[in-house]
Design a protein around this motif. Structure first.
Motif, short mmCIF file in Angstrom:
data_model
loop_
_atom_site.label_atom_id
_atom_site.label_comp_id
_atom_site.label_asym_id
_atom_site.label_seq_id
_atom_site.Cartn_x
_atom_site.Cartn_y
_atom_site.Cartn_z
N THR A 74 -1.37 -10.69 -6.55
CA THR A 74 -1.64 -9.68 -5.53
C THR A 74 -1.04 -10.04 -4.19
O THR A 74 -0.92 -9.17 -3.33
CB THR A 74 -3.14 -9.45 -5.35
OG1 THR A 74 -3.74 -10.69 -4.98
CG2 THR A 74 -3.78 -8.96 -6.62
N ALA A 127 4.57 -0.62 10.51
CA ALA A 127 3.68 0.55 10.61
C ALA A 127 3.66 1.30 9.30
O ALA A 127 2.60 1.68 8.79
CB ALA A 127 4.15 1.46 11.74
N LEU A 153 0.20 -4.52 -9.82
CA LEU A 153 -0.26 -3.98 -11.10
C LEU A 153 0.85 -4.03 -12.15
O LEU A 153 0.59 -4.32 -13.33
CB LEU A 153 -0.74 -2.53 -10.93
CG LEU A 153 -2.03 -2.38 -10.14
CD1 LEU A 153 -2.45 -0.92 -10.07
CD2 LEU A 153 -3.14 -3.20 -10.77
N THR A 159 3.11 3.85 16.74
CA THR A 159 2.81 4.11 15.33
C THR A 159 2.21 2.87 14.68
O THR A 159 1.26 2.96 13.90
CB THR A 159 4.10 4.48 14.57
OG1 THR A 159 4.91 5.25 15.43
CG2 THR A 159 3.78 5.25 13.32
N PHE A 160 2.81 1.71 15.02
CA PHE A 160 2.33 0.47 14.44
C PHE A 160 0.85 0.24 14.80
O PHE A 160 0.02 -0.01 13.94
CB PHE A 160 3.20 -0.69 14.94
CG PHE A 160 2.71 -2.04 14.53
CD1 PHE A 160 2.74 -2.40 13.20
CD2 PHE A 160 2.22 -2.93 15.46
CE1 PHE A 160 2.30 -3.65 12.80
CE2 PHE A 160 1.76 -4.17 15.07
CZ PHE A 160 1.81 -4.52 13.74
N ALA A 162 -1.33 2.85 13.05
CA ALA A 162 -1.44 2.64 11.61
C ALA A 162 -2.33 1.44 11.31
O ALA A 162 -3.23 1.51 10.46
CB ALA A 162 -0.05 2.43 11.00
N VAL A 163 -2.10 0.34 12.04
CA VAL A 163 -2.90 -0.85 11.79
C VAL A 163 -4.36 -0.59 12.15
O VAL A 163 -5.28 -0.96 11.41
CB VAL A 163 -2.33 -2.05 12.57
CG1 VAL A 163 -3.28 -3.23 12.51
CG2 VAL A 163 -0.99 -2.45 11.99
N PHE A 209 -5.90 2.29 12.21
CA PHE A 209 -6.50 3.21 11.25
C PHE A 209 -6.86 2.48 9.96
O PHE A 209 -7.98 2.60 9.45
CB PHE A 209 -5.53 4.36 10.96
CG PHE A 209 -6.09 5.38 10.03
CD1 PHE A 209 -6.97 6.34 10.50
CD2 PHE A 209 -5.75 5.38 8.69
CE1 PHE A 209 -7.51 7.27 9.64
CE2 PHE A 209 -6.28 6.32 7.83
CZ PHE A 209 -7.16 7.26 8.31
N VAL A 210 -5.91 1.71 9.46
CA VAL A 210 -6.17 0.98 8.21
C VAL A 210 -7.30 -0.02 8.42
O VAL A 210 -8.16 -0.21 7.55
CB VAL A 210 -4.88 0.29 7.73
CG1 VAL A 210 -5.17 -0.66 6.59
CG2 VAL A 210 -3.88 1.33 7.28
N VAL A 223 -6.49 -2.93 3.41
CA VAL A 223 -5.78 -2.70 2.16
C VAL A 223 -6.44 -3.53 1.07
O VAL A 223 -6.57 -4.73 1.19
CB VAL A 223 -4.31 -3.11 2.31
CG1 VAL A 223 -3.57 -2.87 1.01
CG2 VAL A 223 -3.67 -2.34 3.44
N ALA A 224 -6.89 -2.86 0.02
CA ALA A 224 -7.49 -3.60 -1.08
C ALA A 224 -6.38 -4.00 -2.04
O ALA A 224 -5.94 -3.21 -2.85
CB ALA A 224 -8.53 -2.74 -1.78
N LEU A 225 -5.91 -5.24 -1.88
CA LEU A 225 -4.78 -5.67 -2.69
C LEU A 225 -5.16 -5.83 -4.15
O LEU A 225 -4.34 -5.68 -5.04
CB LEU A 225 -4.25 -7.00 -2.16
CG LEU A 225 -3.43 -6.91 -0.89
CD1 LEU A 225 -3.14 -8.28 -0.37
CD2 LEU A 225 -2.14 -6.17 -1.16
N GLU A 226 -6.43 -6.14 -4.40
CA GLU A 226 -6.82 -6.46 -5.77
C GLU A 226 -7.20 -5.22 -6.56
O GLU A 226 -7.72 -5.34 -7.66
CB GLU A 226 -7.99 -7.44 -5.75
CG GLU A 226 -7.66 -8.74 -5.09
CD GLU A 226 -8.30 -9.91 -5.78
OE1 GLU A 226 -9.46 -9.77 -6.16
OE2 GLU A 226 -7.64 -10.94 -5.95
N ASP A 227 -6.92 -4.04 -6.00
CA ASP A 227 -7.35 -2.81 -6.66
C ASP A 227 -6.95 -2.74 -8.12
O ASP A 227 -5.76 -2.69 -8.45
CB ASP A 227 -6.74 -1.61 -5.93
CG ASP A 227 -7.76 -0.93 -5.06
OD1 ASP A 227 -8.90 -1.42 -5.03
OD2 ASP A 227 -7.43 0.07 -4.42
N GLY A 228 -7.93 -2.73 -8.99
CA GLY A 228 -7.69 -2.45 -10.39
C GLY A 228 -6.79 -3.41 -11.13
O GLY A 228 -6.00 -2.98 -11.97
N ILE A 229 -6.86 -4.71 -10.82
CA ILE A 229 -5.96 -5.61 -11.53
C ILE A 229 -6.50 -6.01 -12.89
O ILE A 229 -5.74 -6.44 -13.75
CB ILE A 229 -5.60 -6.85 -10.69
CG1 ILE A 229 -6.83 -7.60 -10.23
CG2 ILE A 229 -4.74 -6.50 -9.51
CD1 ILE A 229 -6.49 -8.91 -9.56
N TYR A 230 -7.80 -5.90 -13.11
CA TYR A 230 -8.34 -6.25 -14.43
C TYR A 230 -8.90 -5.00 -15.10
O TYR A 230 -9.61 -4.22 -14.48
CB TYR A 230 -9.46 -7.29 -14.28
CG TYR A 230 -9.05 -8.54 -13.55
CD1 TYR A 230 -7.99 -9.31 -14.01
CD2 TYR A 230 -9.72 -8.95 -12.39
CE1 TYR A 230 -7.61 -10.45 -13.33
CE2 TYR A 230 -9.35 -10.09 -11.73
CZ TYR A 230 -8.29 -10.85 -12.19
OH TYR A 230 -7.92 -11.97 -11.53
#
Lengths: 345, 629
Positions: free
Chosen positions: A168, A286, A304, B34-35, B38-39, B41-42, B48-55
């Motif tokens: 990841t 951004a 993934l 924008t940067f 964006a940052v 807002f996120v 950011v959920a990097l591990e989304d749905g890896i298993y």
């Protein structure tokens, strides 16, 4: 034809300055740095990485309860004390003191951990494992008074603590770094021709502006899949198996095309390197942050694919990236064809 | 140096392009906005959920395990297909784990390959175990009977060994209510202390983001679990935490990670702008006008640098101000600590812009600087709470300042001295190449490095001065090595430290010698070669003794540091200390003479001389130091 000449000239200048080597080296350093961080940080709290067992002095009326629970935790030893526990702590014989009392129907544990010790994180992690074990045991004794029966935990297995990180973080990092750097080089390359005034010279050759821009951007976009393949090979050598290599390379190439189109457009509309480069890096970061609004972040798409858990959404993102790449490249060509080079400084 | 001229050049640099509000400025502002948006807002929407749905887990809707799987984003719940299990194994590659409910209890299958569970399925099972544990805890918060749901209450205090007792906690006695206001007065997250809101409930801890968890357990009648700031992201650190066992957050250097990015990230954009500006002076001989004007080279360089220094200070002040408003006790010390760091970034970028042949090369130089200096600022600060080795990085001072911990003047000097010195010396070498021959020509980087070194060499003995100037670099590089290898086991780290130290020190002595020969600053005869070697050795020895300050200030009792700096203070025997004080003189003179002998004959023999010098140095380190200390 001239497109290929421009691209070859671009490659020659890259290899003459040995920038390609430097680029690979930097990416390697960044990957090593992030891996070091994770391995180093994990070693702070990962019991398997520690050389010695953590020894905790246990005292108080319910000390036996904790001693029993701690027996189930690997790498943790407990010692019963009655009065001299602080002296033992001061003499560095034990790494923490746990005082266990029963009060108001609860077990109250007072833990004293060393303030200045590299091991304090590990000590706390190990004690937490023992205390959670104690909590589970106590809960099951009081089961009758609970409406929800806690689910039994699966057995703990020997799993790599870095497994999730490798896929990841490390893989997406090594896929997107070449993309980022390629775009930055396109900005440099075009801005430099403009600032040095050599773009004028190029334009008196049979090459059109479209060919110049596409040659420069194309060669940098083409380098991305090569670098990604190199990294995937290196990861495989290190025992990190990467699935769906073709899909990952396609995705990386598509994102690279989008990035170099953005870079080329910026360099032409802002023909000062300082401004163009700042706008490029801020803008790309951004976009990377804003990509969180997509159903699936591009980094997750790569993860993934690499870990072989791809879903229909993942492939939809892959398709969308390819469509976007083709679309962006087309828009760039039309825009550059209508671009008046005389407006460049 | 004349301040008036310097300031005028600074004004030119600062107002360059500001007069006409051009497309470039608009593009930068739009991109920056924008940067930030964006940052931001996120960040607000949870990152950011990097591990989304890896298993992928096969689990039936009606299974008790469905909820914990569905609630953890790392898992995807897949409808179980009974055909996927054959002979007690998963035969369908859509599943990493497969949970089969049986009357006797659930059975979990792991995906296998070659008869062994795959690494992925084992990692998935480990993640599932944690996930179920957290799920159980969440369900327990809904229980009416708090004592049965949370039968164990833990308080953790961090105390000094053998030191005085720390402040006692507000233990309320026999009703099971325990210290609720502890540690919250320094808590920057606006976390309310628990204990009073009977219906409050603890957020599941996620370890990131500024969630407030002034929570409390459900039961208002028979005792509460006061849990100030437990699940929360504890930016400023507290001395003491209390709650259920799973509430315990091990002390982990999150604040260092966040702070490093907060303070170092803007510097990276700043050096990009600065590097572009310095390099564009070299395009089309633009810098020539200033160069022929009656101003000093140092005025030009410092004048063009000053606006960027001021901007970096302004950014730091803003960040510190925001942190202060958030409840940190940051102040002037934080700003003072970041200034050397930004000077270091600017100075190395300046040298990079002087050496680079094109914008492309500059990009790579900038990225290299970013990576190396970020690790320098970042890695030591991780140990801010646990080890004095952290004072290698100025960021540690910022962390101490934010947590209102005291910093001694010695520690301040130790953390800020080396980067400031290195920055000053980078500028000094940069002045050496800020001349027509180097600015407007396309010389390769190694040649320019030699130019920069040779610009300070006039006769054999001035090699000693250049070597002395390089010692701060050696010092910073060695500190970095110590910090990077510090977390490894001693059996691995000590040999690696020996090798890196030998290479770094021999390079610092050998390169100036070689530069002098290449630029014919002195002859190639044997007496001259020996004199040059001796000068480099003596210069290095004298400057290195300054590093004794290391032991005195920063790193007592660290075995790795002792191996690196060989002060011998680790042992109590005075003869050992005396021997170690003077043996290096012989060593340095010997090894630099080896390098000099090689350098006097050409490049390939220089490499041979350097390698043999490194080997001798290494042998000395291993033989003498490891036997005595």
């Amino acid at each position: 034809m001239s497109r290929r000449t421009i691209a070859r000239r671009e490659l020659q200048s890259l290899s003459r300055e040995k920038t390609i080597l430097l680029a690979l080296l930097i990416q390697l350093v960044i990957a090593a740095f992030s891996s070091f961080l994770v391995v180093g940080l994990t070693s702070i709290y990962e019991p398997d990485a520690a050389e010695d067992d953590v020894v905790v002095g246990v005292t108080g009326e319910e000390a036996d309860e904790l001693v029993t629970a701690a027996a189930a935790v690997d790498g943790l030893q407990t010692r019963r004390y009655d009065g001299s526990v602080r002296a033992a702590f001061d003499r560095n014989e034990i790494q923490a003191i746990a005082t266990v009392e029963r009060r108001g129907g609860r077990i109250v544990v007072d833990v004293e951990a060393p303030q200045s010790s590299l091991q304090k994180t590990l000590v706390v992690v190990q004690l937490r494992a023992a205390l959670e074990e104690l909590e589970r045991a106590e809960r099951s004794e009081r089961n009758a008074r609970l409406s929800f029966e806690p689910l039994p935990l699966p057995p703990s297995v020997d799993a790599s603590p870095y497994f999730g990180f490798s896929y990841t973080v490390l893989v997406p990092l090594l896929v997107f770094l070449p993309v980022f750097i390629s775009g930055a080089v396109v900005v440099d390359s075009i801005a430099e021709e403009i600032e040095r005034g050599t773009l004028e010279l190029l334009r008196v050759t049979p090459a059109t502006l479209v060919e110049i821009v596409e040659g420069k951007a194309g060669v940098m976009a083409a380098l991305v899949p090569l670098q990604v393949l190199f990294w995937i090979g290196l990861l495989e050598l290190n025992g990190i198996a990467i699935a769906n290599v073709a899909a990952i390379v396609t995705f990386a190439s598509a994102v690279a095309v989008v990035a170099v189109v953005f870079a080329a457009a910026l360099a032409l509309s802002v023909p000062v390197r300082q401004r163009a480069q700042l706008s490029y890096s801020l803008g790309l970061l951004a976009a990377f942050a804003a990509a969180a609004l997509l159903p699936e972040h591009p980094a997750t798409t790569v993860a993934l694919l690499a870990i072989d858990s791809a879903t229909a959404t993942t492939y939809a993102h892959l398709g969308a990236a390819v469509v976007a790449a083709v679309g962006f490249a087309g828009v760039l060509r039309v825009w550059v064809e209508g671009f008046d080079p005389e407006t460049l400084g | 140096m004349r301040p008036r001229k310097l300031l005028r050049i600074a004004r030119w640099e600062a107002t360059k392009g500001v007069g006409g509000f051009d497309r470039g400025a608009v593009a930068v502002i739009v991109a920056a906005a924008t940067f930030v948006l964006a940052v931001g807002f996120v960040g607000i929407t949870g990152g950011v959920a990097l591990e989304d749905g890896i298993y992928r887990v096969g689990v039936a809707e009606d299974s008790g395990y469905h909820d914990p799987v569905a609630e953890d984003p790392a898992f995807v719940a897949v409808d179980p297909d009974p055909d996927a299990i054959e002979g007690g194994r998963i035969v369908d590659d859509r599943y990493d784990l497969y949970i089969e409910d049986r009357p006797s209890g659930a059975r979990i299958y792991l995906a296998e390959s070659g008869g062994e569970p795959t690494g992925k399925s084992r990692a998935a099972l480990a993640a599932l175990r944690q996930s179920i544990d957290r799920y159980n805890d969440r369900r327990m918060f809904e229980e009416p009977n708090g004592t049965a749901a949370f039968p164990v209450v833990v308080t953790i205090r961090y105390v000094e060994r053998g030191g005085t007792e720390t402040v006692a906690i507000g233990e309320a006695g026999g009703d099971g209510e325990n210290g609720t206001e502890t540690g919250s007065e320094r808590d920057g997250n606006g976390t309310g202390s628990g204990g009073s809101d009977a219906e409050g409930r603890q957020e599941p801890s996620d370890g990131a983001g500024g969630t407030s968890s002034g929570g409390d357990s459900a039961d208002g009648t028979d005792g509460r679990i006061g849990a100030p700031s437990l699940g929360a992201f504890d930016l400023f650190g507290t001395d003491e935490t209390a709650g259920t066992p799973s509430d315990i957050q091990p002390p982990f250097p999150f604040q260092s990670l966040v702070l490093a990015f907060l303070f170092v990230l803007p510097l990276n954009f700043l050096i990009q702008a600065y590097g572009s500006s310095m390099l564009s002076e070299r395009l089309d001989r633009r810098g020539e006008l200033l160069l022929v004007a009656p101003v000093d080279r140092s005025d030009i360089v410092l004048g063009k640098t000053l606006p960027y220094v001021l901007v970096s200070v302004a950014i730091t002040v803003v960040i510190v101000g925001v942190l202060w408003a958030l409840g940190g006790e940051a102040g002037a010390l934080s700003v003072l600590a970041v200034v050397p760091l930004s000077l270091l970034f600017l100075a190395t970028t300046f040298l990079g812009a002087m050496f680079a042949r094109s914008f492309k090369e500059l990009t790579f130089v900038t990225v290299t600087i970013t990576t190396v200096l970020t690790s320098y600022a970042f890695v030591p600060a991780i140990f801010a709470e646990t080890s004095p080795v952290a004072f290698v990085s100025p960021l540690t001072l910022v962390i101490k300042d934010l947590t209102a911990a005291s910093v001694t003047p010695g520690q301040f000097a130790f953390a800020t001295g080396p980067p400031t010195l290195v920055a000053a010396i980078c500028f000094l070498f940069g002045f050496g190449v800020y001349r027509e021959e180097d600015l407007f020509t396309q010389r390769a980087i190694p040649h320019k490095v030699l130019d920069a070194l040779a610009s300070r060499i006039h006769r054999p003995r001035s090699v000693a001065c250049v070597v002395v100037l390089l010692v701060p670099f050696v010092f910073v590089a060695e500190l970095l090595v110590v910090v990077v290898l510090f977390a490894l086991p001693v059996a691995v780290s000590i040999p690696l430290v020996f090798v890196s130290i030998a290479v770094i020190e021999e390079l610092a002595k050998g390169l100036p010698i070689y530069a002098g020969f290449v630029h014919a600053r002195y002859g190639r005869s044997l007496p001259v070669t020996l004199a040059v070697g001796a000068a480099a050795g003596v210069g290095f020895f004298l400057a290195e003794k300054v590093t004794l300050a290391v032991q005195l200030v920063g790193l007592p009792g660290s075995r790795v540091a002792d191996a690196a700096f060989q002060t011998g203070l680790g042992s109590a025997d005075p003869t050992v200390v005396a021997l170690l004080a003077f043996a290096p003189l012989g060593l340095h003179v010997l090894t630099s003479t080896l390098s000099a002998l090689g350098a006097s004959r050409g490049r390939s023999t220089f490499v041979v001389g350097l390698v043999s010098a490194v080997l001798v140095h290494l042998a000395y380190n291993v033989a003498v130091v490891s036997r005595l200390v």
